[in-house]
Design an enzyme around this catalytic site. Structure first.
Site, PDB file in Angstrom:
ATOM      1  N   HIS A 102     -26.739   9.227 -23.985  1.00  0.00           N
ATOM      2  CA  HIS A 102     -28.161   9.316 -23.627  1.00  0.00           C
ATOM      3  C   HIS A 102     -28.299   9.894 -22.222  1.00  0.00           C
ATOM      4  O   HIS A 102     -27.582   9.464 -21.304  1.00  0.00           O
ATOM      5  CB  HIS A 102     -28.801   7.925 -23.706  1.00  0.00           C
ATOM      6  N   ASP A 143     -31.657   2.551 -27.898  1.00  0.00           N
ATOM      7  CA  ASP A 143     -31.042   2.714 -26.570  1.00  0.00           C
ATOM      8  C   ASP A 143     -30.773   1.381 -25.864  1.00  0.00           C
ATOM      9  O   ASP A 143     -30.764   1.317 -24.638  1.00  0.00           O
ATOM     10  CB  ASP A 143     -31.919   3.610 -25.658  1.00  0.00           C
TER      11      ASP A 143
END
Ligand code: GRF
Length: 185
Positions: A102, A143
């Site tokens: 990410h 996430d």
């Protein structure tokens, strides 16, 4: 270590893994399949490297086809710029075996809508002093899984979101390979 890699875009992170399996940085790793949720250049990279690949268009039965497409002998599934959200059944089946890269310092700038250039725009709008990239395990919360590796960089003054994206990409390549080296051991 056998990897399945999921992609949606240009696949530069995929390319970095391919290169690392060939230049000795990941001596015991093999990419056994690349799967995309759309036509994208990453699939061509797989083809050039003679890695089996498959495109599964989003829509009806996408999640079940995706689950079926993962070779059962995969040790890890790497999300390398994969833009679809995985179904809970998928994550439960492969729990602890899915990693994602990410482009921010999670938990900052994660979650729904925070992908690609959107992340970097938000970081610049908020006048952050630093950004970076994170490799983490994938759980059902977007996430939110355990962080394997993270590296920060200082944001240059008056930079653009695109420039920041380029700088963060360099960090991504480095920590993705380091994370895979940790898992390879
Ligand atoms: C990367 O920024 C990655 O962090 C994000 O999507 C982008 C993929 O880039 N999840 P690429 O396709 O590997 O070039």
């Amino acid at each position: 270590m056998k990897l399945s890699v999921l992609v949606s875009g240009s696949g530069t992170n995929l390319q970095e893994i391919i290169d690392a399996t060939q230049d000795g940085r990941l001596p015991n790793t093999e990419i056994i399949k690349v799967i995309a949720d759309r036509e994208c250049y990453a699939l061509e990279r797989a083809g050039i490297a003679h890695i089996p690949y498959q495109m599964i268009p989003r829509g009806k039965d996408f999640q079940s086809q995706l689950l079926q497409a993962i070779p059962s002998e995969s040790d890890y599934i790497v999300l390398a710029g994969f833009l679809s959200i995985l179904a809970p059944e998928f994550i439960q089946k492969w729990e602890g075996k899915i990693i994602n890269i990410h482009p921010s310092l999670l938990p900052k700038y994660g979650g729904k809508g925070m992908y690609g250039i959107h992340v970097h725009r938000a970081v610049i709008e908020n006048e952050e002093k630093e950004s970076g990239a994170t490799v983490h395990f994938v759980t059902e919360g977007i996430d939110e899984g355990e962080i394997l590796l993270q590296e920060a960089l200082e944001i240059p003054k008056n930079t653009t979101a695109q420039n920041l994206a380029n700088k963060v990409h360099e960090v991504e390549y480095r920590i993705l390979i380091s994370a895979l080296q940790q898992l390879e051991k």
